[in-house]
Scaffold this active site. Structure first.
Site, mmCIF file in Angstrom:
data_model
loop_
_atom_site.group_PDB
_atom_site.id
_atom_site.type_symbol
_atom_site.label_atom_id
_atom_site.label_comp_id
_atom_site.label_asym_id
_atom_site.label_seq_id
_atom_site.Cartn_x
_atom_site.Cartn_y
_atom_site.Cartn_z
ATOM 1 N N THR A 1 0.728 -1.314 -0.005
ATOM 2 C CA THR A 1 0.071 -0.166 -0.001
ATOM 3 C C THR A 1 1.060 1.154 0.036
ATOM 4 O O THR A 1 2.062 1.242 0.396
ATOM 5 C CB THR A 1 -0.875 0.228 1.220
ATOM 6 O OG1 THR A 1 -1.634 1.318 1.400
ATOM 7 C CG2 THR A 1 -0.139 -0.175 2.540
ATOM 8 N N ASP A 2 0.257 2.422 -0.567
ATOM 9 C CA ASP A 2 0.903 3.578 -0.471
ATOM 10 C C ASP A 2 0.978 4.198 0.973
ATOM 11 O O ASP A 2 1.922 5.104 1.163
ATOM 12 C CB ASP A 2 0.396 4.665 -1.324
ATOM 13 C CG ASP A 2 -1.131 4.755 -1.050
ATOM 14 O OD1 ASP A 2 -1.751 4.216 -0.071
ATOM 15 O OD2 ASP A 2 -1.865 5.736 -1.712
ATOM 16 N N GLU A 3 0.242 3.743 1.961
ATOM 17 C CA GLU A 3 0.306 3.988 3.149
ATOM 18 C C GLU A 3 1.697 3.892 3.997
ATOM 19 O O GLU A 3 1.703 4.769 5.048
ATOM 20 C CB GLU A 3 -0.852 3.784 3.934
ATOM 21 C CG GLU A 3 -2.160 3.877 3.265
ATOM 22 C CD GLU A 3 -3.504 3.529 4.403
ATOM 23 O OE1 GLU A 3 -3.362 3.637 5.675
ATOM 24 O OE2 GLU A 3 -4.424 3.115 3.845
ATOM 25 N N LYS B 1 2.287 -3.285 7.307
ATOM 26 C CA LYS B 1 2.375 -3.526 5.801
ATOM 27 C C LYS B 1 3.973 -3.181 5.543
ATOM 28 O O LYS B 1 4.622 -3.891 4.870
ATOM 29 C CB LYS B 1 1.557 -2.735 5.015
ATOM 30 C CG LYS B 1 0.066 -3.418 4.857
ATOM 31 C CD LYS B 1 -0.144 -4.818 4.345
ATOM 32 C CE LYS B 1 0.155 -4.679 2.915
ATOM 33 N NZ LYS B 1 -0.122 -6.171 2.466
#
Length: 360
Positions: A140-142, A170
């Site tokens: 994820t970009d998070e 992640k």
């Protein structure tokens, strides 16, 4: 190189939102290989999302936990798997705030278990020639943290700065995948995507939650001032990005997959209201249902993806505008009550009520 149509895939989390869409996308484009889904069928996994694949001879579903290393090794061996696409994850930030343990167990321990299984089967002897294989990890970009209004978009070299238990878990799994490539020679790739939307998404996420609330005349809960910005990526464009990486991505590399569609949460919900005014008109505009609720802790302000590496190396570009993709998504939910109605159980309603202060 193994041709895409001949690949034998193990897809973890294949009954979840993105995983199920990937299964349908892959089977529609690459018949003749093998695709095995491993899914624990937790609350967000839905076997019904795979109904269209059940009769395909190249498809197999196995209910099981990614932390069961012996099971994963068994599947890799007996199915002759050469490609593992790892979607399985706890993925909702809100749930990670109230219950972070499950995120560490699944996202960190589970990913490490998969890596150990892949190494045991694919790299049994470091002195022997390595069999062709690929472990693709979907992230994820998070993991990159948050951006200011005028900051450049995340690239693959942006330092990690996760701000929630979800994104931290992640980030940890990303680092493990990278380490298994550099330490043991496992052929790995990682993709970091922006916010996905489309069919089969569990209705705790913003777009399906609001679609179903609009249908039921319920409030549309928006955190804070609604100006948190995300880059929105239609799930089929995400699947195509992964396909490109499996076809030609370089071992050990990370690729960002984005939609080039930055929108604030309020803009997304307003667009949904406009579509529903057209498709399911009511006496008053649907925007009257918008309700602002207390912001969640540590809410990142903005995400944006720079996907030029994937574009330059492998020819990626999103094919759907946000407007077209959102309309397709609304149309799918309106036509798919048989899929989402069974999900709206007591547990789901209780969770939404707790999360948004009784707004549902």
């Amino acid at each position: 190189m193994i041709e895409l149509n001949e690949k034998r895939l193990l897809v973890t989390g294949g009954a979840g939102f993105i995983g199920a869409n990937f299964v349908h996308y892959w089977l529609s484009r690459h018949p003749g290989g093998r695709l095995v889904v491993l899914d624990a069928l937790t609350y967000a996994g839905n076997r019904a999302s795979l109904d269209a694949a059940e009769d395909r001879p190249e498809f197999r579903f196995v209910q099981g936990d990614i932390r069961d290393q012996a099971l994963v090794e068994k599947l890799l061996r007996e199915e002759g798997i050469d490609t593992l696409v790892h979607f399985a994850a706890e993925s909702h930030v809100d749930r990670s705030i109230t219950g972070p343990d499950a995120f560490v167990d699944t996202n960190v321990v589970g990913t490490h278990s998969l890596l150990k299984a892949a190494r045991a089967v694919w790299l049994p002897d470091n002195e022997a020639p390595l069999p062709q294989h690929r472990f693709h990890h979907v992230s994820t970009d998070e993991v990159y943290g948050t951006l200011g209004a005028n900051d450049p978009a995340f690239t693959e070299t942006t330092p990690y700065a996760p701000n929630s238990p979800y994104s931290a878990s992640k980030a940890a799994s990303d680092h493990l995948v990278r380490a298994y490539h550099h330490t043991y020679g496992l052929d790995t790739t990682i993709s970091n995507c922006s916010n996905n939307y489309g069919p089969y998404q569990f209705p705790e996420k913003l777009i399906p939650l609001c679609i179903l609330n609009l249908l039921e005349g319920k409030p549309l809960p928006i955190y804070g001032d609604g100006k948190n910005i995300r880059d929105w990526l239609h799930v089929e464009d995400h699947c195509r990005g992964i396909e490109l990486i499996l076809a030609g991505g370089r071992a050990g590399e990370t690729y960002n997959i984005g939609g080039n569609s930055e929108r604030s949460n309020l803009e997304v919900v307003e667009a949904l209201c406009t579509l529903m005014d057209e498709l399911r008109p009511t006496a008053a505009p649907h925007a009257r249902q918008i309700t602002f609720v207390k912001d969640r802790p540590g809410h990142d302000r903005r995400y944006a993806i720079d996907a030029r590496k994937l574009e330059g190396e492998l020819g990626y570009a999103p094919t759907r505008s946000f407007e077209a993709g959102l309309r397709e998504t609304v149309d799918w939910y309106l036509a798919s009550a048989s899929w989402w109605q069974p999900i709206l159980s007591g547990e789901y309603r209780e969770w939404v009520g707790r999360q948004y202060g009784g707004s549902n």
